[in-house]
Design a protein around this motif. Structure first.
Motif, PDB file in Angstrom:
ATOM      1  N   VAL A  24       0.844  -1.189   0.000  1.00  0.00           N
ATOM      2  CA  VAL A  24       0.000   0.000   0.000  1.00  0.00           C
ATOM      3  C   VAL A  24       0.883   1.244   0.000  1.00  0.00           C
ATOM      4  CG1 VAL A  24      -1.630   1.314   1.432  1.00  0.00           C
ATOM      5  CG2 VAL A  24      -1.887  -1.162   1.191  1.00  0.00           C
ATOM      6  N   ASP A  25       0.564   2.200  -0.887  1.00  0.00           N
ATOM      7  CA  ASP A  25       1.245   3.495  -0.811  1.00  0.00           C
ATOM      8  C   ASP A  25       0.292   4.463  -0.110  1.00  0.00           C
ATOM      9  OD1 ASP A  25      -0.622   3.915  -2.792  1.00  0.00           O
ATOM     10  OD2 ASP A  25       0.807   4.546  -4.316  1.00  0.00           O
ATOM     11  N   SER A  26       0.750   5.617   0.222  1.00  0.00           N
ATOM     12  CA  SER A  26      -0.011   6.554   1.062  1.00  0.00           C
ATOM     13  C   SER A  26      -0.435   5.866   2.356  1.00  0.00           C
ATOM     14  CB  SER A  26      -1.236   7.097   0.316  1.00  0.00           C
ATOM     15  OG  SER A  26      -0.842   7.761  -0.854  1.00  0.00           O
ATOM     16  N   PHE A  27       0.479   5.049   2.898  1.00  0.00           N
ATOM     17  CA  PHE A  27       0.205   4.292   4.115  1.00  0.00           C
ATOM     18  C   PHE A  27       0.229   5.218   5.322  1.00  0.00           C
ATOM     19  CE2 PHE A  27       1.502   1.599   7.693  1.00  0.00           C
ATOM     20  CZ  PHE A  27       0.571   0.577   7.594  1.00  0.00           C
ATOM     21  N   ASP A  28      -0.801   5.140   6.162  1.00  0.00           N
ATOM     22  CA  ASP A  28      -0.930   5.987   7.351  1.00  0.00           C
ATOM     23  C   ASP A  28      -0.527   5.175   8.580  1.00  0.00           C
ATOM     24  OD1 ASP A  28      -1.686   7.569   9.499  1.00  0.00           O
ATOM     25  OD2 ASP A  28      -3.634   8.116   8.637  1.00  0.00           O
ATOM     26  N   GLU A  93      10.761   3.106   3.814  1.00  0.00           N
ATOM     27  CA  GLU A  93      10.286   4.218   3.000  1.00  0.00           C
ATOM     28  C   GLU A  93       8.993   4.761   3.609  1.00  0.00           C
ATOM     29  OE1 GLU A  93       8.965   5.148  -1.608  1.00  0.00           O
ATOM     30  OE2 GLU A  93       9.994   3.274  -1.159  1.00  0.00           O
ATOM     31  N   GLU A  94       9.063   5.958   4.151  1.00  0.00           N
ATOM     32  CA  GLU A  94       7.896   6.563   4.783  1.00  0.00           C
ATOM     33  C   GLU A  94       6.738   6.635   3.793  1.00  0.00           C
ATOM     34  OE1 GLU A  94       6.664  10.721   7.013  1.00  0.00           O
ATOM     35  OE2 GLU A  94       8.772  10.187   6.844  1.00  0.00           O
ATOM     36  N   GLY A  95       5.538   6.312   4.286  1.00  0.00           N
ATOM     37  CA  GLY A  95       4.351   6.381   3.441  1.00  0.00           C
ATOM     38  C   GLY A  95       4.054   5.114   2.658  1.00  0.00           C
ATOM     39  N   VAL A  96       4.930   4.105   2.767  1.00  0.00           N
ATOM     40  CA  VAL A  96       4.713   2.829   2.071  1.00  0.00           C
ATOM     41  C   VAL A  96       4.495   1.758   3.131  1.00  0.00           C
ATOM     42  CG1 VAL A  96       5.737   1.104   0.525  1.00  0.00           C
ATOM     43  CG2 VAL A  96       6.123   3.542   0.106  1.00  0.00           C
ATOM     44  N   TYR A 123      -8.125   0.859   7.778  1.00  0.00           N
ATOM     45  CA  TYR A 123      -7.508   1.040   9.088  1.00  0.00           C
ATOM     46  C   TYR A 123      -8.421   0.709  10.267  1.00  0.00           C
ATOM     47  CZ  TYR A 123      -3.928   3.229   6.277  1.00  0.00           C
ATOM     48  OH  TYR A 123      -2.958   3.462   5.337  1.00  0.00           O
TER      49      TYR A 123
END
Length: 187
Positions: A24-28, A93-96, A123
């Motif tokens: 998932v990208d834009s992972f919170d 990698e932040e956000g992934v 989530y």
């Protein structure tokens, strides 16, 4: 290692190479933290005999001030004793939605690429986690379907299984995790 553990290990070992997949990208990460219940899993020797499996994720900082995720995996063993494994997850990698999760210092030295890859997430409801390691002509896969509650609608679970099946993974090896009579016995 017991025969059951050995056979369980082999359940996720197969011929072929790991598929191409995208976490998932834009992972919170903040939304992902908290408690998750294991609904389904691929066989793994470290989970043989486990019921009431949960994972609790929280943030911490190491001695250098670098942030990481504390992984607190818990389960109930056949003799009704609880078992906990504390680990550390870093996000290269932040956000992934890809993490390197380790449970020992030696493992931290050897694990250099993500082994906890979130392929689908809502989530507040569910997460599909996948890991695959190639060994020459073979691969070892791990997968988990997690939920915020101890149950998950079977239709949704089947949708998540289909994601892995479409990658070429053998979803027939999924085991349903027992999540009943857990509250009083485990955190």
């Amino acid at each position: 290692m017991s025969v059951v553990a050995a056979l369980s290990f082999l359940g996720a070992l197969s011929w072929g190479s790991c598929p191409d997949y995208t976490p998932v990208d834009s992972f919170d990460l903040d939304a992902y933290l908290g408690k998750w219940h294991e609904i389904y899993r691929y066989p793994a020797p470290f989970e043989v005999g486990c019921t009431c499996v949960t994972a609790q994720y929280s943030l911490a900082n190491d001695d250098n001030g670098d942030a990481y995720v504390v992984v607190d995996n818990s389960c109930l063993k056949a003799n009704e004793s609880s078992s906990n494994s504390l680990g550390k997850a870093t996000q290269p990698e932040e956000g992934v939605g890809a993490f390197i999760v380790t449970f020992s210092s030696a493992q931290r030295l050897l694990t250099t690429s993500p082994n906890y890859n979130v392929l689908a997430v809502h989530y507040d409801q569910y997460s599909l986690v996948y890991s695959c390691t190639s060994f020459g002509f073979a691969k070892y896969e791990l997968a988990w379907i997690l939920a915020r509650e101890p149950t998950l609608d079977e239709e949704k679970a089947n949708e998540l299984k289909k994601i892995l099946k479409d990658l070429g993974s053998n979803t027939d090896i999924f085991e349903k995790t027992v999540q009943t009579k857990c509250d009083a016995k485990i955190h």
